[in-house]
Scaffold this active site. Structure first.
Site, PDB file in Angstrom:
ATOM      1  N   LYS A  59       0.806  -1.215   0.000  1.00 34.07           N
ATOM      2  CA  LYS A  59       0.000   0.000   0.000  1.00 34.07           C
ATOM      3  C   LYS A  59       0.844   1.271   0.000  1.00 34.07           C
ATOM      4  O   LYS A  59       0.320   2.370  -0.261  1.00 34.07           O
ATOM      5  CB  LYS A  59      -0.948  -0.002   1.197  1.00 34.07           C
ATOM      6  CG  LYS A  59      -1.932  -1.172   1.215  1.00 34.07           C
ATOM      7  CD  LYS A  59      -2.846  -1.165   0.001  1.00 34.07           C
ATOM      8  CE  LYS A  59      -3.936  -2.222   0.140  1.00 34.07           C
ATOM      9  NZ  LYS A  59      -4.904  -2.199  -0.952  1.00 34.07           N
ATOM     10  N   SER A 289      -3.200 -12.106   4.449  1.00 32.48           N
ATOM     11  CA  SER A 289      -3.623 -11.872   3.067  1.00 32.48           C
ATOM     12  C   SER A 289      -2.638 -12.529   2.104  1.00 32.48           C
ATOM     13  O   SER A 289      -3.028 -13.053   1.059  1.00 32.48           O
ATOM     14  CB  SER A 289      -3.735 -10.369   2.776  1.00 32.48           C
ATOM     15  OG  SER A 289      -2.504  -9.707   3.005  1.00 32.48           O
TER      16      SER A 289
END
Length: 343
Positions: A59, A289
């Protein structure tokens, strides 16, 4: 905006970088030889290890792209406040970039995210506002939280990671080209999860433009890992969201389900077990994830039709971000070493 603004400098001996943002991108690819051998897989799984970014996750790319574009447009000046809703990692990336460039930050988060992420947000100097997880079951939740953020912070810069086109553009301009470059164009399948949707939309679009036959596969949580009205706090895969059978208006605007050639559902237990196996067999400590993405990549690599194909699995962040979570069964970790039994 010049795409070069988003591209990270490649560190060289004797080179001193000027800002944290120079360190974003150019993360390594690692072929998982032990992992594949232990499972007699047909395909080659290559991990894109995104926790090498300076704030610890993929991110950072979108965070810098959003801020860089706002700076170029004159929408940010030192001391300004950056606000957004986040499940943790984009907020951490935004907070880190904000700290390095003289901005303040404030984030709205669900009250079920990893407390390690909340601590990191605060350590980077961000203000954190918690929101009841049941709120996000509302079909209009994205519009409502967006309206609330704007009303409560009228003078702030709203990063809007869920809809800001700078998010997928960052992956079109950096993540995709890096994979293409480092595999010398041999990548056949890209596997990722969907949080905001930027990674698979951007990197997938770039790679398909270079190789039309390439497949993009999305890992998503199965039924038992999704919040419902009866169970708003299930055992979730942090940062991985369901995209199939979800009305388009309920998905973030940056999600592009049309880019996906296949969607593979899995349980939270499968994601965690795979993350445990990865650290035991390859020494790569990635988050849940990443475990979800790797589990999906494993299903693909186990198919005879994918023999010899290069499957790039994007591992978004580090497992250190979840050490405080109750899911991490340290006492059982030695038991997963080697065999790699499936759940």
């Amino acid at each position: 905006m010049n795409s070069g603004t988003l591209r990270a400098a490649v560190a060289k001996p004797g080179h001193i970088h000027d800002n944290l943002t120079d360190l974003i991108g150019n993360t390594p690819l690692l072929e998982l030889h032990n992992y594949a051998r232990n499972r007699n897989l047909f395909g080659r799984i290559v991990a894109k290890i995104e926790f090498f970014n300076p704030a610890g996750s993929i991110k950072d790319r979108a965070a810098w792209a959003i801020i860089a574009e706002a700076e170029a447009a004159g929408r940010l000046k030192r001391g300004d406040l950056i606000v957004d809703v986040t499940s943790g990692n984009t907020g951490i990336g935004l907070a880190a970039v904000a700290a390095s460039r003289g901005y303040r930050a404030k984030f709205y988060v669900s009250d079920n995210i990893s407390q390690d992420k909340v601590k990191l947000l605060r350590l980077y100097g961000a203000e954190v506002v918690t929101v009841n997880n049941a709120f996000f079951l509302d079909p209009e939740a994205i519009d409502k939280i967006t309206q609330r953020i704007r009303e409560e912070n009228p003078a702030a810069f709203f990063a809007d990671q869920l809809a800001n086109p700078a998010n997928p553009r960052a992956h079109f301009e950096t993540t995709g080209p890096e994979i293409w470059r480092d595999t010398a164009g041999s990548v056949d399948i890209l596997v990722g999860g969907v949080g905001t949707g930027g990674t698979t939309a951007g990197a997938g679009r770039f790679l398909k433009s270079k190789k039309p036959g390439l497949k993009v596969v999305i890992a998503e949580p199965g039924e038992g890992s999704i919040p419902t009205e009866d169970n708003p706090y299930p055992d979730e895969i942090d940062g991985v969201h369901k995209v199939s059978e979800v009305p388009p208006e309920q998905l973030p605007k940056n999600v592009d389900t049309g880019i996906a050639d296949e969607i593979i559902a899995l349980s939270t237990a499968q994601a965690r077990r795979t993350a445990l196996e990865l650290v035991a067999e390859e020494g790569i400590f990635a988050g849940t994830s990443s475990g979800a993405v790797l589990w999906a990549a494993t299903q693909l690599a186990a198919r005879a039709e994918n023999a010899g194909k290069v499957i790039v699995a994007i591992l978004p962040d580090t497992g250190e971000r979840y050490l405080g979570s109750t899911w991490w069964p340290l006492e059982t970790a030695p038991g997963v070493r080697g065999a790699g039994a499936a759940w």
